[in-house]
Design a protein around this motif. Sequence first.
Motif, PDB file in Angstrom:
ATOM      1  N   THR A 165      32.977  26.411  32.678  1.00 57.17           N
ATOM      2  CA  THR A 165      33.948  27.476  32.428  1.00 57.17           C
ATOM      3  C   THR A 165      34.315  28.264  33.682  1.00 57.17           C
ATOM      4  OG1 THR A 165      32.178  29.044  31.875  1.00 57.17           O
ATOM      5  CG2 THR A 165      33.139  27.763  30.054  1.00 57.17           C
ATOM      6  N   ASP A 336      35.765  20.703  26.217  1.00 55.33           N
ATOM      7  CA  ASP A 336      36.188  22.038  25.804  1.00 55.33           C
ATOM      8  C   ASP A 336      36.956  21.910  24.505  1.00 55.33           C
ATOM      9  OD1 ASP A 336      37.451  24.565  25.495  1.00 55.33           O
ATOM     10  OD2 ASP A 336      37.373  24.913  27.650  1.00 55.33           O
ATOM     11  N   THR A 338      37.941  24.695  22.659  1.00 54.94           N
ATOM     12  CA  THR A 338      38.431  26.038  22.359  1.00 54.94           C
ATOM     13  C   THR A 338      39.863  25.997  21.847  1.00 54.94           C
ATOM     14  OG1 THR A 338      37.100  26.787  24.234  1.00 54.94           O
ATOM     15  CG2 THR A 338      38.645  28.366  23.285  1.00 54.94           C
ATOM     16  N   ARG A 345      34.957  30.826  24.696  1.00 60.56           N
ATOM     17  CA  ARG A 345      35.071  29.401  24.974  1.00 60.56           C
ATOM     18  C   ARG A 345      34.063  28.650  24.119  1.00 60.56           C
ATOM     19  NH1 ARG A 345      37.127  28.660  30.242  1.00 60.56           N
ATOM     20  NH2 ARG A 345      36.985  26.400  29.881  1.00 60.56           N
ATOM     21  N   LEU A 347      32.315  24.819  23.640  1.00 59.93           N
ATOM     22  CA  LEU A 347      32.111  23.581  24.380  1.00 59.93           C
ATOM     23  C   LEU A 347      31.186  22.632  23.636  1.00 59.93           C
ATOM     24  CD1 LEU A 347      31.280  25.079  27.919  1.00 59.93           C
ATOM     25  CD2 LEU A 347      33.543  24.448  27.049  1.00 59.93           C
TER      26      LEU A 347
END
Length: 367
Positions: A165, A336, A338, A345, A347
């Motif tokens: 991130t 990811d 999101t 976020r 993951l």
Amino acid sequence: MVNAKHVLVVNAGSSSLKLSVLGPDGTARCRADLRVPDFIPPAAVGEFVRGAGPIDAVGHRVVHGGDVFPGPVRVSPETVAGIASLTPLAPLHQGRALAAIDAVREALPTTPAVACFDTAFHRSLPAEAATYALPRAWRDRWHLRRYGFHGLSHAYAAGRAAGLTGLDPASVRVVTCHLGAGASLCAVRGGVSVDTTMGFTPTEGLVMATRPGDVDAGLVVRLLREGVGLDDLDDALEHRSGLAALAGHGGDMRAIREAADRGDEAARAARRMYAYRIRTHVAAMAAAMGGLDVLVFTGGVGEHDSGVRAAATEHLGFLGVAVAPDANEEAHADADITAPGAAVRSLVVTAREDVEVAAETRRLLAP
């Protein structure tokens, strides 16, 4: 001291032995996953070692370090005795770890070895998270506290999340969800464990494959008073509860998912309960840190079951969590998922306890 470029990582589970030789970048030069339900055969370990090429050091994953081992240590007769002394706290795993240490030592008698402990990552738990509200005399006599488990996996996943991130590793707030046959969550703030769902034993917390997770202590006492034998109770809590009790199929989430897809209502209910416990405990972990920046799914179920991820995050919008359906369905290693506009976020991170063990081994042995 040793410049441990190539590390043999040894992970002795309750029915398997995973071996891998890792280079400095975490790449595995070779791997083996041996199904060894009864005992660990030194001959098989020796065969792997002979074909593995140069090995500078060995790192062993050990489940329980108790109060004895707050961090990784060189393997010595004293280390072996300390691990053995903790067998009552993790009877399924400590003996296997000791057998693996013996087998590897037979194959590599002069190679330095390090024991790395799943519980060590959680030694940082504050008193309010680690202490049971039980009589002090009991806590002191029997070392009763919340130890936590899966620490090597949680440590790796939280660190990997910060890297993926780009958030500041020194302050990022991560909830890591290690979901496999055993399952636990961890609140990791700035790389430090501040709360986790497993406790004195791995039975506490989430619903798991064969463990029940949180159960009223009074209910256990009632069962004993009703005549349930101690050994039977112990076996049931470890091997006959959790998803296995709710849906059958030995607690195997893949089989339960297939049954749910065929319309099996018990399987569907089991998956709902499984996700519900994850969801409510994620909120608790976030509360322990005063918020949440990243939610991570790892482990066999966490990495491969998009339905569990979707159900576990469905009602976490108040925390800023939302996953993108397409990204969630298609998620692969270190993905990811999101949803656009989500504040947190989300993951999927491949579990790499071996990388964490190798890193701890190198740090301890570094010149």
